[in-house]
Design a protein around this motif. Structure first.
Motif, PDB file in Angstrom:
ATOM      1  N   ASN A   1      11.839  -4.336   2.971  1.00  0.00           N
ATOM      2  CA  ASN A   1      12.645  -3.889   1.822  1.00  0.00           C
ATOM      3  C   ASN A   1      11.799  -3.113   0.820  1.00  0.00           C
ATOM      4  N   ILE A   2      10.568  -3.567   0.604  1.00  0.00           N
ATOM      5  CA  ILE A   2       9.693  -2.889  -0.368  1.00  0.00           C
ATOM      6  C   ILE A   2       9.408  -1.460   0.103  1.00  0.00           C
ATOM      7  N   ALA A   3       9.148  -1.320   1.400  1.00  0.00           N
ATOM      8  CA  ALA A   3       8.924   0.028   1.935  1.00  0.00           C
ATOM      9  C   ALA A   3      10.183   0.887   1.777  1.00  0.00           C
ATOM     10  N   GLU A   4      11.348   0.278   1.990  1.00  0.00           N
ATOM     11  CA  GLU A   4      12.609   1.027   1.840  1.00  0.00           C
ATOM     12  C   GLU A   4      12.790   1.503   0.396  1.00  0.00           C
TER      13      GLU A   4
ATOM     14  N   GLU B   1       0.837  -1.208   0.000  1.00  0.00           N
ATOM     15  CA  GLU B   1       0.000   0.000   0.000  1.00  0.00           C
ATOM     16  C   GLU B   1       0.873   1.260   0.000  1.00  0.00           C
ATOM     17  N   VAL B   2       1.950   1.193   0.776  1.00  0.00           N
ATOM     18  CA  VAL B   2       2.890   2.326   0.826  1.00  0.00           C
ATOM     19  C   VAL B   2       3.507   2.552  -0.551  1.00  0.00           C
ATOM     20  N   PHE B   3       3.852   1.449  -1.226  1.00  0.00           N
ATOM     21  CA  PHE B   3       4.424   1.564  -2.568  1.00  0.00           C
ATOM     22  C   PHE B   3       3.388   2.120  -3.549  1.00  0.00           C
ATOM     23  N   ARG B   4       2.161   1.606  -3.447  1.00  0.00           N
ATOM     24  CA  ARG B   4       1.103   2.057  -4.369  1.00  0.00           C
ATOM     25  C   ARG B   4       0.899   3.575  -4.229  1.00  0.00           C
ATOM     26  N   ALA B   5       0.931   4.039  -2.971  1.00  0.00           N
ATOM     27  CA  ALA B   5       0.713   5.469  -2.717  1.00  0.00           C
ATOM     28  C   ALA B   5       1.979   6.290  -2.953  1.00  0.00           C
ATOM     29  N   GLY B   6       3.126   5.632  -3.043  1.00  0.00           N
ATOM     30  CA  GLY B   6       4.394   6.356  -3.208  1.00  0.00           C
ATOM     31  C   GLY B   6       4.670   7.273  -2.026  1.00  0.00           C
ATOM     32  N   ASP B   7       4.262   6.823  -0.835  1.00  0.00           N
ATOM     33  CA  ASP B   7       4.301   7.689   0.339  1.00  0.00           C
ATOM     34  C   ASP B   7       5.578   7.458   1.160  1.00  0.00           C
ATOM     35  N   ALA B   8       6.518   8.403   1.066  1.00  0.00           N
ATOM     36  CA  ALA B   8       7.799   8.262   1.759  1.00  0.00           C
ATOM     37  C   ALA B   8       7.626   8.274   3.278  1.00  0.00           C
ATOM     38  N   GLU B   9       6.714   9.118   3.766  1.00  0.00           N
ATOM     39  CA  GLU B   9       6.517   9.209   5.222  1.00  0.00           C
ATOM     40  C   GLU B   9       6.027   7.877   5.785  1.00  0.00           C
ATOM     41  N   LYS B  10       5.036   7.310   5.092  1.00  0.00           N
ATOM     42  CA  LYS B  10       4.486   6.038   5.576  1.00  0.00           C
ATOM     43  C   LYS B  10       5.519   4.918   5.431  1.00  0.00           C
ATOM     44  N   ALA B  11       6.342   5.028   4.409  1.00  0.00           N
ATOM     45  CA  ALA B  11       7.406   4.023   4.236  1.00  0.00           C
ATOM     46  C   ALA B  11       8.364   4.082   5.423  1.00  0.00           C
ATOM     47  N   MET B  12       8.721   5.315   5.816  1.00  0.00           N
ATOM     48  CA  MET B  12       9.629   5.471   6.959  1.00  0.00           C
ATOM     49  C   MET B  12       8.956   5.011   8.252  1.00  0.00           C
ATOM     50  N   ASP B  13       7.651   5.318   8.376  1.00  0.00           N
ATOM     51  CA  ASP B  13       6.901   4.860   9.567  1.00  0.00           C
ATOM     52  C   ASP B  13       6.922   3.336   9.650  1.00  0.00           C
ATOM     53  N   LEU B  14       6.677   2.697   8.511  1.00  0.00           N
ATOM     54  CA  LEU B  14       6.670   1.228   8.491  1.00  0.00           C
ATOM     55  C   LEU B  14       8.025   0.703   8.949  1.00  0.00           C
ATOM     56  N   ARG B  15       9.083   1.326   8.440  1.00  0.00           N
ATOM     57  CA  ARG B  15      10.446   0.927   8.783  1.00  0.00           C
ATOM     58  C   ARG B  15      10.701   1.090  10.288  1.00  0.00           C
ATOM     59  N   ARG B  16      10.256   2.245  10.824  1.00  0.00           N
ATOM     60  CA  ARG B  16      10.473   2.512  12.257  1.00  0.00           C
ATOM     61  C   ARG B  16       9.674   1.544  13.125  1.00  0.00           C
ATOM     62  N   ASN B  17       8.386   1.360  12.741  1.00  0.00           N
ATOM     63  CA  ASN B  17       7.510   0.503  13.557  1.00  0.00           C
ATOM     64  C   ASN B  17       7.927  -0.952  13.493  1.00  0.00           C
ATOM     65  N   GLU B  18       8.761  -1.263  12.529  1.00  0.00           N
ATOM     66  CA  GLU B  18       9.182  -2.647  12.368  1.00  0.00           C
ATOM     67  C   GLU B  18      10.024  -3.105  13.565  1.00  0.00           C
TER      68      GLU B  18
END
Lengths: 247, 256
Positions: free
Chosen positions: A207-210, A138-155
């Motif tokens: 990795n996909i979020a990154e 979903e983060v990739f579909r939206a191209g959302d850098a903030e959410k990608a970083m959030d996903l990475r942090r919450n991981e």
């Protein structure tokens, strides 16, 4: 300055569409692998195995498309980052598909032989892996850098939960949970191998979020530390030793 | 010093340029670090060639053209009335879009500038001609044709001869206005290779419409649009992570 859609933009859009098709195909594989785990349905296992060939074909097609775009258009800036990220993502997606196969292949045996206490843990890990994968897509579909970083942090937190689940699995297999061991050695081995496959699905989803972050911002956060454990799940083998994070 | 810590060779400060009443450049501020290749990019009519020609006052030759602001070469303002323009153009050489050798022999094309600058000894001239042709990566190809007409050379060889001609008088800066736009890929590659060698002793500024060429050859890139400098910086950054959308739209071909 007006902008226009060039032939390159059309090709990039086709590449993106193909990547999303591959994301969806992998999601279907995970869904079927999960259903096979929960229900012991052999048809679902068969569907995962058949679908893997299609995922592999998509990998090769996307690879060819990306190479063609690089060779013929020499993209730059965001376009270049997108093509490079596509080449990286396609590897992660294909491997997630392989891990879905790995889980599906064990599903019938686990369903038949691993008692409920062990299956609950495997299913819990399966749900967590699927949820993380769905979020990363979903983060990739939206191209959302903030959410990608959030996903990475919450991981960080997600991987701790995973470690605790794995610890429970190890305790269960060792009979440390106070119950008499009710599992066979082959069921125990396959349970651990399924857990390892699900752990890898989580890691590759991150990795996909990154890559989404890289596309949007041009920064590679793959090895940037975001917490005490570097923002990455600790190795699975930690669950077999000491020093497991406590709840 | 530039931001990267490399000494600045050439610098534009508050440069405005007019063709009669038409303003072609607006308050351009840009540094050119020494021994680096800087690419000027932008759509046709954006002012990049005008800007390039300001750097050795080539525009002085255009009636009604005038510049405001400073261009500092080694810290000295070349727009000063007292500047010796002939001496300036020796220090800041130029190579044009189309090769323009003199209708003379290969040797005389390169020797011409040396003679104009007072060199008279044959051996010195001969050595310098060979050195210049070698620096332009053309000597080996044409060493048996030094006394043949320069017009008998291929387009790519003529362009490298023009580079050798510019190099003969030991410029400190070389301006290149789309130097490979009329050449085939092999000739283009040779020009680009020679640029890479030349920057060890020269500061090079190149105007190009070819984004891939700018990305390949330059250390720094400056993007011009409608007479204004929009963005400048390290080439790698401009082509992978441009800061401004205008730059991104241009280099990715979305500009229209």
């Amino acid at each position: 300055m007006n902008t226009k859609e060039t032939r390159l933009q059309q090709e990039l859009e086709r590449l993106r569409a193909k990547l999303l098709i591959m994301c969806a195909s992998v999601d279907v594989a995970l869904d079927n692998a999960s259903a096979a785990l929960y229900g012991g349905n052999p048809e679902r296992v068969e569907t995962v195995l058949r679908g893997d060939a299609a995922i592999n074909t998509l990998e090769m097609e996307i690879d060819d498309m990306a190479l063609s775009i690089l060779a013929r258009n020499q993209p730059v800036a965001h376009d270049l980052r997108f093509v490079v990220a596509a080449l990286r993502m396609v590897l992660d997606l294909e491997r997630i598909g392989d891990e879905a196969v790995s889980v599906a292949e064990r599903a019938l045996m686990l369903h038949a032989r691993l008692p409920a206490a062990g299956m609950r843990i495997v299913n819990e890990l399966m749900d967590a892996a699927r949820a993380l994968y769905a979020r990363s897509v979903e983060v990739f579909r939206a191209g959302d850098a903030e959410k990608a970083m959030d996903l990475r942090r919450n991981e960080d937190e997600g991987s701790k939960k995973e470690m605790l689940a794995l610890q429970r699995m190890v305790d269960y297999l060792r009979g440390r949970d106070g119950r008499e061991p009710d599992w066979t050695p082959d069921a125990g081995l396959h349970a651990l191998l399924a857990c390892r496959a699900l752990n890898r699905i989580r890691r590759r989803s991150v990795n996909i979020a990154e890559q989404t972050f890289f596309i949007a911002r041009g920064e590679n956060i793959k090895h940037i530390r975001s917490g005490t454990d570097g923002g990455k799940a600790p190795p699975l083998c930690y669950a077999l030793g000491e020093g497991i994070p406590k709840a | 010093m530039s931001h990267s810590g490399i000494p600045v060779k050439l610098s534009a400060r508050g440069l405005n340029f007019f063709y009669g009443r038409h303003q072609a450049l607006f308050d351009v501020n840009l540094d050119f670090p020494e021994y680096r290749i800087t690419a000027l990019i932008g759509p046709s009519g954006c002012g990049k060639s005008t800007f390039l020609r300001c750097l050795n006052r080539m525009n002085d030759l255009i009636p009604g053209a005038r510049a405001q602001g400073e261009i500092l070469l080694n810290g000295e303002n070349i727009n000063d009335r007292r500047t010796d323009v002939v001496s300036l153009r020796r220090r800041v050489g130029m190579v044009f879009q189309k090769p323009n050798p003199f209708p003379k022999s290969v040797f005389e094309n390169v020797a011409y500038g040396l003679r104009v600058n007072g060199m008279t000894k044959k051996a010195e001239i001969s050595d310098k001609v060979e050195e210049s042709l070698r620096r332009a990566a053309i000597f080996e190809e044409i060493k048996d044709r030094l006394h043949k007409s320069a017009l008998s050379l291929s387009g790519g060889q003529q362009q490298r001869l023009c580079i050798a001609r510019a190099l003969a008088v030991d410029p400190q800066v070389l301006l290149m206005d789309e130097p490979a736009s009329a050449l085939d890929p092999i000739a283009t590659q040779k020009i680009e290779e020679s640029m890479h060698e030349l920057k060890a002793r020269l500061t090079i500024i190149i105007v190009t419409h070819n984004m891939q060429q700018a990305a390949r050859v330059s250390d720094g890139t400056a993007f011009f649009y409608m007479g204004k400098l929009v963005e400048s910086g390290e080439t790698e950054g401009i082509f992978t992570r441009p800061r401004l959308k205008q730059t991104e739209d241009y280099i990715t071909g979305r500009f229209g």
